[in-house]
Design a protein around this motif. Structure first.
Motif, PDB file in Angstrom:
ATOM      1  N   ASN A  26       0.831  -1.210   0.000  1.00 28.16           N
ATOM      2  CA  ASN A  26       0.000   0.000   0.000  1.00 28.16           C
ATOM      3  C   ASN A  26       0.862   1.255   0.000  1.00 28.16           C
ATOM      4  O   ASN A  26       0.575   2.215  -0.715  1.00 28.16           O
ATOM      5  CB  ASN A  26      -0.963   0.008   1.184  1.00 28.16           C
ATOM      6  N   GLN A  27       1.920   1.251   0.799  1.00 29.44           N
ATOM      7  CA  GLN A  27       2.837   2.393   0.847  1.00 29.44           C
ATOM      8  C   GLN A  27       3.535   2.583  -0.502  1.00 29.44           C
ATOM      9  O   GLN A  27       3.601   3.699  -1.030  1.00 29.44           O
ATOM     10  CB  GLN A  27       3.865   2.189   1.950  1.00 29.44           C
ATOM     11  N   THR A  29       2.566   1.483  -3.452  1.00 29.14           N
ATOM     12  CA  THR A  29       1.569   1.858  -4.452  1.00 29.14           C
ATOM     13  C   THR A  29       1.304   3.356  -4.387  1.00 29.14           C
ATOM     14  O   THR A  29       1.251   4.032  -5.424  1.00 29.14           O
ATOM     15  CB  THR A  29       0.258   1.071  -4.250  1.00 29.14           C
ATOM     16  N   ILE A 108     -11.339   0.442  -0.199  1.00 24.31           N
ATOM     17  CA  ILE A 108     -10.000  -0.130  -0.292  1.00 24.31           C
ATOM     18  C   ILE A 108      -9.849  -1.256   0.729  1.00 24.31           C
ATOM     19  O   ILE A 108      -9.295  -2.304   0.432  1.00 24.31           O
ATOM     20  CB  ILE A 108      -8.927   0.961  -0.115  1.00 24.31           C
ATOM     21  N   GLU A 109     -10.387  -1.061   1.933  1.00 22.83           N
ATOM     22  CA  GLU A 109     -10.314  -2.097   2.960  1.00 22.83           C
ATOM     23  C   GLU A 109     -11.074  -3.347   2.514  1.00 22.83           C
ATOM     24  O   GLU A 109     -10.616  -4.474   2.725  1.00 22.83           O
ATOM     25  CB  GLU A 109     -10.872  -1.587   4.292  1.00 22.83           C
ATOM     26  N   VAL A 112      -9.052  -5.448  -0.011  1.00 22.19           N
ATOM     27  CA  VAL A 112      -8.027  -6.313   0.584  1.00 22.19           C
ATOM     28  C   VAL A 112      -8.665  -7.615   1.063  1.00 22.19           C
ATOM     29  O   VAL A 112      -8.162  -8.706   0.778  1.00 22.19           O
ATOM     30  CB  VAL A 112      -7.288  -5.584   1.737  1.00 22.19           C
TER      31      VAL A 112
END
Length: 159
Positions: A26-27, A29, A108-109, A112
């Motif tokens: 995520n970071q 991206t 987004i959560e 995942v």
């Protein structure tokens, strides 16, 4: 699970990439998106208005999942040719093949959680065998990570 099978020709990508793993994706991206999105207009010969969030694994076997496994993370767009790629951007060509395409809509959560269920539960019990080509999500022109709900297509390479 609703899905479709799409056969592709070679897919040519122009974009940016970095090494990531499942713990920092995520970071990474976010960093790649901040690097690429202000320059997306410089890319000529685009095939459409979609952006790609792509994972290029050396091999992908969910039964041997390791969150520290590294892969090449890409943010880019599909192009017709690779002749005029802007400076400081990279190119990637994905070999022709079949993809399992699944539409997703949510946070987004939720993505995942959906991705995990898809790969850990549904796919291993399906008729499909994952191929060793990049996996990606196609993000439409309205996609914005700051929106509560987004739509995207999950593309999983299959044999």
């Amino acid at each position: 699970m609703e899905y479709k099978i799409v056969k592709t020709d070679k897919i040519k990508i122009a974009g940016v990439s970095a090494t990531a793993n499942f713990l920092n994706t995520n970071q990474i991206t976010g960093q790649l998106a901040r690097q690429f999105m202000p320059r997306v207009g410089e890319v000529t010969h685009r095939k459409d208005n979609f952006k790609l969030s792509l994972h290029k694994y050396s091999s992908f076997n969910i039964s041997e999942f390791n969150p520290n496994q590294t892969f090449q993370k890409w943010i880019g767009v599909e192009v017709d040719n690779l002749q005029s790629v802007p400076e400081h951007m990279e190119t990637l060509t994905i070999e022709a093949g079949k993809y399992l395409v699944i539409d997703f809509e949510g946070t987004i959560e939720a993505f995942v959680s959906y991705w995990q269920d898809l790969h850990f539960n549904w796919l291993p019990n399906s008729e499909f065998e994952i191929d060793n080509r990049p996996h990606f999500e196609r993000l439409g022109p309205d996609y914005n990570p700051n929106q509560a709900i987004n739509k995207e297509e999950i593309w999983i390479p299959i044999k």
